[in-house]
Design a protein around this motif. Sequence first.
Motif, PDB file in Angstrom:
ATOM      1  N   ALA A   1      41.297  31.424  24.337  1.00 38.47           N
ATOM      2  CA  ALA A   1      40.485  31.132  25.525  1.00 38.47           C
ATOM      3  C   ALA A   1      41.084  31.794  26.763  1.00 38.47           C
ATOM      4  CB  ALA A   1      40.370  29.630  25.723  1.00 38.47           C
ATOM      5  N   ASP A   2      42.413  31.758  26.846  1.00 42.21           N
ATOM      6  CA  ASP A   2      43.102  32.375  27.977  1.00 42.21           C
ATOM      7  C   ASP A   2      42.820  33.873  28.027  1.00 42.21           C
ATOM      8  OD1 ASP A   2      44.981  32.246  30.178  1.00 42.21           O
ATOM      9  OD2 ASP A   2      46.386  33.291  28.867  1.00 42.21           O
ATOM     10  N   GLN A   3      42.921  34.525  26.867  1.00 40.67           N
ATOM     11  CA  GLN A   3      42.687  35.958  26.804  1.00 40.67           C
ATOM     12  C   GLN A   3      41.214  36.288  27.040  1.00 40.67           C
ATOM     13  OE1 GLN A   3      44.190  36.927  22.927  1.00 40.67           O
ATOM     14  NE2 GLN A   3      46.328  36.643  23.491  1.00 40.67           N
ATOM     15  N   TYR A   4      40.318  35.456  26.544  1.00 38.22           N
ATOM     16  CA  TYR A   4      38.896  35.753  26.668  1.00 38.22           C
ATOM     17  C   TYR A   4      38.393  35.516  28.092  1.00 38.22           C
ATOM     18  CZ  TYR A   4      34.237  36.615  24.836  1.00 38.22           C
ATOM     19  OH  TYR A   4      33.015  37.170  24.571  1.00 38.22           O
ATOM     20  N   THR A   5      39.087  34.670  28.839  1.00 39.41           N
ATOM     21  CA  THR A   5      38.709  34.459  30.238  1.00 39.41           C
ATOM     22  C   THR A   5      38.798  35.758  31.020  1.00 39.41           C
ATOM     23  OG1 THR A   5      39.392  32.142  30.230  1.00 39.41           O
ATOM     24  CG2 THR A   5      39.328  33.248  32.370  1.00 39.41           C
ATOM     25  N   TYR A   6      39.874  36.499  30.797  1.00 39.60           N
ATOM     26  CA  TYR A   6      39.995  37.806  31.445  1.00 39.60           C
ATOM     27  C   TYR A   6      38.849  38.714  31.018  1.00 39.60           C
ATOM     28  CZ  TYR A   6      41.277  42.711  31.553  1.00 39.60           C
ATOM     29  OH  TYR A   6      41.231  44.072  31.697  1.00 39.60           O
ATOM     30  N   ARG A   7      38.577  38.746  29.709  1.00 41.91           N
ATOM     31  CA  ARG A   7      37.524  39.621  29.191  1.00 41.91           C
ATOM     32  C   ARG A   7      36.183  39.286  29.843  1.00 41.91           C
ATOM     33  NH1 ARG A   7      36.654  44.096  25.365  1.00 41.91           N
ATOM     34  NH2 ARG A   7      34.462  44.390  25.742  1.00 41.91           N
ATOM     35  N   LEU A   8      35.871  38.021  29.955  1.00 43.08           N
ATOM     36  CA  LEU A   8      34.589  37.596  30.513  1.00 43.08           C
ATOM     37  C   LEU A   8      34.486  37.951  31.993  1.00 43.08           C
ATOM     38  CD1 LEU A   8      31.925  36.225  30.017  1.00 43.08           C
ATOM     39  CD2 LEU A   8      33.045  34.008  30.269  1.00 43.08           C
ATOM     40  N   MET A   9      35.569  37.770  32.731  1.00 41.69           N
ATOM     41  CA  MET A   9      35.538  38.091  34.159  1.00 41.69           C
ATOM     42  C   MET A   9      35.406  39.598  34.384  1.00 41.69           C
ATOM     43  SD  MET A   9      38.232  35.344  35.811  1.00 41.69           S
ATOM     44  CE  MET A   9      37.757  35.764  37.490  1.00 41.69           C
ATOM     45  N   ILE A  10      36.035  40.390  33.509  1.00 42.89           N
ATOM     46  CA  ILE A  10      35.885  41.844  33.594  1.00 42.89           C
ATOM     47  C   ILE A  10      34.419  42.223  33.380  1.00 42.89           C
ATOM     48  CG2 ILE A  10      36.278  43.907  32.173  1.00 42.89           C
ATOM     49  CD1 ILE A  10      38.433  43.572  34.218  1.00 42.89           C
ATOM     50  N   GLN A  11      33.776  41.565  32.419  1.00 42.50           N
ATOM     51  CA  GLN A  11      32.372  41.860  32.138  1.00 42.50           C
ATOM     52  C   GLN A  11      31.474  41.483  33.306  1.00 42.50           C
ATOM     53  OE1 GLN A  11      32.609  41.153  27.293  1.00 42.50           O
ATOM     54  NE2 GLN A  11      31.003  40.161  28.461  1.00 42.50           N
ATOM     55  N   VAL A  12      31.766  40.371  33.964  1.00 44.52           N
ATOM     56  CA  VAL A  12      30.960  39.955  35.108  1.00 44.52           C
ATOM     57  C   VAL A  12      30.968  41.041  36.186  1.00 44.52           C
ATOM     58  CG1 VAL A  12      30.815  38.307  37.022  1.00 44.52           C
ATOM     59  CG2 VAL A  12      31.233  37.480  34.692  1.00 44.52           C
ATOM     60  N   LEU A  13      32.109  41.716  36.331  1.00 41.85           N
ATOM     61  CA  LEU A  13      32.244  42.746  37.357  1.00 41.85           C
ATOM     62  C   LEU A  13      31.807  44.124  36.869  1.00 41.85           C
ATOM     63  CD1 LEU A  13      35.681  41.772  38.959  1.00 41.85           C
ATOM     64  CD2 LEU A  13      33.391  41.307  39.831  1.00 41.85           C
ATOM     65  N   GLY A  14      31.454  44.233  35.567  1.00 43.04           N
ATOM     66  CA  GLY A  14      31.025  45.520  35.039  1.00 43.04           C
ATOM     67  C   GLY A  14      32.153  46.518  34.918  1.00 43.04           C
ATOM     68  N   LYS A  15      33.380  46.025  34.673  1.00 44.16           N
ATOM     69  CA  LYS A  15      34.541  46.908  34.546  1.00 44.16           C
ATOM     70  C   LYS A  15      34.913  47.059  33.076  1.00 44.16           C
ATOM     71  CE  LYS A  15      37.660  46.800  37.753  1.00 44.16           C
ATOM     72  NZ  LYS A  15      38.761  46.444  38.668  1.00 44.16           N
ATOM     73  N   SER A  16      35.836  47.982  32.803  1.00 47.21           N
ATOM     74  CA  SER A  16      36.271  48.238  31.439  1.00 47.21           C
ATOM     75  C   SER A  16      37.450  47.355  31.085  1.00 47.21           C
ATOM     76  CB  SER A  16      36.667  49.713  31.264  1.00 47.21           C
ATOM     77  OG  SER A  16      35.562  50.551  31.484  1.00 47.21           O
ATOM     78  N   TYR A  17      37.528  47.018  29.796  1.00 42.03           N
ATOM     79  CA  TYR A  17      38.630  46.218  29.294  1.00 42.03           C
ATOM     80  C   TYR A  17      39.954  46.940  29.540  1.00 42.03           C
ATOM     81  CZ  TYR A  17      41.474  43.554  25.973  1.00 42.03           C
ATOM     82  OH  TYR A  17      42.451  42.779  25.384  1.00 42.03           O
ATOM     83  N   GLY A  18      40.929  46.224  30.078  1.00 43.75           N
ATOM     84  CA  GLY A  18      42.229  46.812  30.386  1.00 43.75           C
ATOM     85  C   GLY A  18      42.429  47.069  31.871  1.00 43.75           C
ATOM     86  N   GLN A  19      41.341  47.052  32.646  1.00 44.32           N
ATOM     87  CA  GLN A  19      41.465  47.266  34.083  1.00 44.32           C
ATOM     88  C   GLN A  19      41.918  45.981  34.768  1.00 44.32           C
ATOM     89  OE1 GLN A  19      37.478  48.788  35.003  1.00 44.32           O
ATOM     90  NE2 GLN A  19      38.338  50.838  35.212  1.00 44.32           N
TER      91      GLN A  19
END
Length: 764
Positions: free
Chosen positions: A623-641
């Motif tokens: 869940a901790d790791q996926y929170t970052y992934r979800l927030m990146i998606q909300v902003l339309g950015k690439s994974y790792g940014q």
Amino acid sequence: MTASGSPPPSPESKFVTQIVNAVIRITPVGGSGWILIHFLLKQEWINAVLMFPVMLITGAWAAYTGNFISTSNESAGALGKRHSQSFSNWLGQLNQKLQWFFSKADDKFARCQAMACQDYKAEGIAEAKWQAVPTLEEVYVPLGLRGSLCKGEFTQFTASLSGKSPKETIDETLYIWDLLREAKRTPAYKRLVVIAKGGYGKTTLLRHIAYRYGTNPGQLCRQKKVPRLIPILLYLRDWRQEMAQAEAPDLPTLIADHHLPNIKAGQKLDLDKTWADKLLRQGNALVMIDGFDEVATDQCDAVSSWIDKAVATYGNSAFFILTSRPVGYERYKNTQPWMPVEVKAFDDEQRDDFLRRWYLCQAKLSRPGRDLAHIKTVADKAADGLNNQIEQRSELAKMADNPLLLCMIATFHRFRPSSELPRQRTKLYQGFCQMLLADRPESKGQLMTLPAEEAQAVLQGVAWAMVQKDTIAIPKTELMTLVQSFMARETDAKADPKQFIQDVEDVSELFVKRESADEIEFAHRSFQEYLAAVEVKKQGCDQALVTLKEEWQGAVLFYAAQANPTALINALLAKGDRTSLDLAYDCWLENPNRVPPEVFSALQEQCYSQLEQYMVEDAWKAADQYTYRLMIQVLGKSYGQVFTAEELLTFPCQDLLRIDGLWVKHSDGKFGFSVQKEIWVQCGGKLDGSYDFESYKKLASAVGWRDSHGKWINYRDLLFDITDGPLAHLPSGLGGVVGLVGGCLFSHPGLQHVSSKDFKKFPT
């Protein structure tokens, strides 16, 4: 004035010239003479006999060069230059032979490893249009590194190395030598995993390390202040089969019996498993394992265990570097700790440096014997022309931050300087295929078996068939059968499939033969992925992409970039697992304008459901790791940014409150951004978006991100547990990044109205 227009030499100049002439004449004789005497004193008669002709040759040189320098300075300069260059090359070869003769076994191995890495190879791309191959050091540009966010881990090594605060170092660039230097005092730096997407130079980085350590280690260690190491570069694409066997060879056996025969290139070097074991245990071996992403899915567990065992056995003495694409690292199952770092994209300065080096090398190769100043002028003009195009077009600048794509762009531009560069990545690959299949054969005056269009159609079919077989390499006999079937599909001509394969390998260089087996593969994996995607679009079988394994996501994304990916995204959403959701988002990112808004909304809804499911299952680390992934998606950015301060302050309020609400709800008020916000205030932090590192350190200590001694706790050692984890301990992977930009998320207007007064207060 002399005939050349230069002033006559002064008495002092004449004296210096005489001294230099004497040194030139005497030095070779003296050097070879002393070596001869050494062998005679040691009674090494064979070596003495072999050295005697060398001394005669150097004596002849002394006679020949009576007025070598003075003559070179006048009318016979050209002849002197040519002879001196020939002699210099001969001395260099002699020097290498003497160094080899007197070297220890470890140094001989290092030299063999270095020589295997001396050419610059962008996995087939670099050679495609060159008449000769430049050395790695001619065009290599140092790669910048920073902490990685893969697997939710953020490595705060920059602050520890520079002594600055995390705020000042969040995007600071470090280099591999910084990390190896730090490894002398910090054991954690002895296990690095270098993560980057395809084409960002991971393999080239390892080849550069091996070359530098194997050619002049003393100079390298003095300049960079790094430990003296013996490099061992293992390509997983070559040895994954051996590692995955039930009776797999251990690391010393793999080095001595498998790797060494591949790199010694005719040199006499008889080293066995005992030598390799001793090398690994004595503390100066650097084991570099390249390309975990090239390990097949069904081999990942076995290869992970093999690497884990090697690190467990030798990790206290040897240094290890592993490289992988992000998707590969996610599949890497390790119990031994690694420090993850990622390769930064090329910045403007690196891009300019690479282009000037690259064009200078090409100008030298195409204009042998010309004046260097003129060659440099030609090269700089070409580099400036390409740089201007890149700077004026954002889509090109985005591609040019990838070293492989930048090399492809430069190659395209070099042979079509008046043409406008392709605007999309897929168009660039199409243009490059055209160059390799049509322009290059024409420029060499060679007639290909098939016209370019038909040849590409055959290669598309082969590439897609190989993807479906889940392989990047194929036996030549099997390739022959595939080529024959697709030639029958694409043309009525009775062309010879064997000759076609030979043409593609020798002339176009889109095929390369693997050195370790009688197999053929594409020059670069991305070419296979691109051609396969074109074939999928041609056949209209995009649903078949849904069933591919993770390592073929590149082909899926190439398809999404050139076709409407809506149906593909819907199919991935129907599949519904975490991997499919991640891929669906990446497909949307490739071509967002062609996907209806409701499809993206459906994707986000499923991602929220995935986050909540992790929490329901008490999978708090996921869940901790996926929170970052979800927030990146909300902003339309690439994974790792990473996030900027402005992005956190302006993060969509509805999404932020929804994510925070899930954390608070499923942790019974123990975890969440709003809980962290309360402690931030208690620690003296302001809710005005300003940066306060002291308050952040207090927050980190309060929520368990630092220990009682103030040392930052490694991500793998955090407490992903609802019972044992301190209040506000999670989300932590993202929380660390939030703190680095000054608690900006805690200052978000949406959190100002969220109260945690009913939560248990944490004493500061």
